[in-house]
Design a protein around this motif. Structure first.
Motif, short mmCIF file in Angstrom:
data_model
loop_
_atom_site.label_atom_id
_atom_site.label_comp_id
_atom_site.label_asym_id
_atom_site.label_seq_id
_atom_site.Cartn_x
_atom_site.Cartn_y
_atom_site.Cartn_z
N LEU A 46 36.15 28.63 75.84
CA LEU A 46 35.89 29.59 74.78
C LEU A 46 34.93 28.98 73.77
O LEU A 46 35.16 27.89 73.27
CB LEU A 46 37.20 29.97 74.06
N ARG A 47 33.85 29.70 73.50
CA ARG A 47 32.89 29.27 72.47
C ARG A 47 32.90 30.31 71.36
O ARG A 47 32.63 31.49 71.60
CB ARG A 47 31.50 29.12 73.06
N THR A 48 33.22 29.89 70.14
CA THR A 48 33.24 30.79 68.99
C THR A 48 32.10 30.41 68.05
O THR A 48 31.93 29.23 67.71
CB THR A 48 34.58 30.73 68.24
N TRP A 49 31.34 31.41 67.63
CA TRP A 49 30.14 31.18 66.83
C TRP A 49 30.36 31.57 65.36
O TRP A 49 31.14 32.46 65.05
CB TRP A 49 28.99 32.04 67.36
N GLN A 96 32.09 26.29 67.87
CA GLN A 96 33.12 25.38 68.36
C GLN A 96 33.51 25.81 69.77
O GLN A 96 33.38 26.99 70.13
CB GLN A 96 34.36 25.40 67.46
N GLU A 97 34.01 24.86 70.54
CA GLU A 97 34.46 25.16 71.90
C GLU A 97 35.92 24.76 72.06
O GLU A 97 36.35 23.72 71.54
CB GLU A 97 33.59 24.43 72.92
N GLU A 135 32.32 33.89 73.32
CA GLU A 135 32.03 34.04 74.75
C GLU A 135 32.99 33.16 75.54
O GLU A 135 33.50 32.16 75.04
CB GLU A 135 30.57 33.71 75.06
N LEU A 136 33.24 33.56 76.79
CA LEU A 136 34.20 32.86 77.65
C LEU A 136 33.55 32.53 78.99
O LEU A 136 32.84 33.36 79.57
CB LEU A 136 35.43 33.75 77.90
N TYR A 137 33.82 31.32 79.48
CA TYR A 137 33.30 30.86 80.77
C TYR A 137 34.45 30.31 81.61
O TYR A 137 35.32 29.60 81.09
CB TYR A 137 32.23 29.78 80.57
#
Length: 361
Positions: free
Chosen positions: A229-232, A213-214, A292-294
């Protein structure tokens, strides 16, 4: 055997590793004790104000900091070094300050009901890292999760808390008092933070198989800084991708692309069209619940959101300019043999200046 009930001020502020640790603690410690989790001190003047767990026992109050760290751990001065990386000030020192703040708050609000009491800080290591190479002063207030789960035994409690002194009363019998203290009257529900970024409540995108999800996230200390933020949930991958090596292959893809584009195209193009990484789950904490964060520049939105928000106000010229910008970006990428392979309105970002950025490679 009944389990220890851990009262949580929030259901959303815990990372998966902390949930597992709390479940184990709940299973092994006495149900007659009181436990409160997932809250933070009110007021930014406290600095790091998150509290993982407070235990009210018949021997005193324990303020517990959980660390799911793996690898080699040692002290250097007042900092902890994990696998050669400086992880900042000693968690023992930080937890000790929190215990002092907590004691002051309890004395002020309910001291007349409790009499003399003591709070003992403890850092509990939940991964493979162990305290053997910490300084003597830090080692005294650090233990492994398995050992902590045995503290219902008087001998084990004394081994981990050798300086514990007896208060006037068995505090765990003061349930009403502590329920009043550990409530939203004095504390805030804990926010789920990722390297200092707090996500919005609702995801802006969810993978069709719930693989990730983002979210749009804001830096806790300065909300002007935003990140994607992308959580896997890597356990959703096919069985053939069931190893850590394959997980890393999947989660590193976007950072690998950004690195390749930086080497292949002008710096200005990269800065304007790619969301650059600002952080990810530390290697020593790597798990199926990866994140991960962008960096998200100000005033840009996912194209899907932008269209729904401004479609009625976009002129034909605006639409042509935006479409041309999108085509130009992908043309530049394709000329360098870089293909996205999943172009959609949810991986393109834009704003009122018609700038175009790309994510989710």
């Amino acid at each position: 055997m009944s389990q220890l009930n851990i009262v949580k001020l929030s259901e959303t502020g815990l990372h998966p590793a902390e949930v597992k640790a709390l479940e184990k603690i709940s299973k092994h410690l006495p149900s007659k004790w009181l436990a409160y989790s997932n809250f933070e001190f009110r007021g930014k003047e406290f600095g790091n104000r998150e509290v993982d767990l407070v235990l009210v026992t018949d021997k005193g109050i324990l303020l517990v900091e959980l660390k799911n760290w793996n690898g080699q751990l040692k002290s250097e001065g007042n900092h902890w070094i994990l696998n050669g990386q400086d992880r900042g000030e000693s968690p023992v020192a930080i937890t000790n300050r929190k215990s002092q703040i907590l004691k002051t708050l309890i004395q002020k609000q309910e001291g007349h009901n409790l009499g003399r009491f003591f709070i003992y800080p403890i850092v509990v290591l939940c991964g493979s890292a162990n305290p053997s190479k910490l300084s003597a002063s830090d080692k005294e207030f650090t233990c492994m999760l398995d050992n902590f789960c045995k503290i219902s035994s008087p001998n084990s409690f004394k081994n981990i808390f050798p300086r514990a002194r007896k208060g006037i009363s068995e505090l765990n019998k003061e349930k009403q008092v502590f329920n009043r203290i550990f409530s939203t009257k004095y504390f805030d529900p804990r926010k789920l933070r990722y390297l200092g970024y707090v996500p919005n409540d609702k995801p802006i995108f969810s993978h069709r198989d719930n693989l990730y999800q983002e979210f749009v996230a804001e830096q806790d200390k300065n909300r002007r800084f935003r990140a994607l933020l992308r959580t896997w949930d890597l356990l959703k991958l096919p069985e053939a991708y069931g190893t850590k090596e394959r997980w890393v292959e999947v989660t590193d893809r976007e950072r690998d692309v950004v690195g390749f584009v930086k080497q292949s195209l002008p710096r200005e193009f990269v800065a304007n069209t790619l969301l650059t990484p600002v952080g990810n789950m530390p290697e020593e904490e790597f798990s199926s619940k990866y994140f991960e964060l962008y960096d998200l520049p100000a005033q840009i939105e996912m194209l899907d959101t932008y269209i729904h928000r401004y479609s009625d106000n976009l002129t034909v010229q605006d639409r042509v300019q935006l479409a041309s910008g999108i085509l130009l970006v992908f043309s530049e990428l394709h000329q360098s043999n870089i293909a996205h392979r999943d172009i959609s309105t949810t991986c393109i970002w834009t704003g009122n200046d018609s700038s175009v950025s790309i994510s989710r490679w």
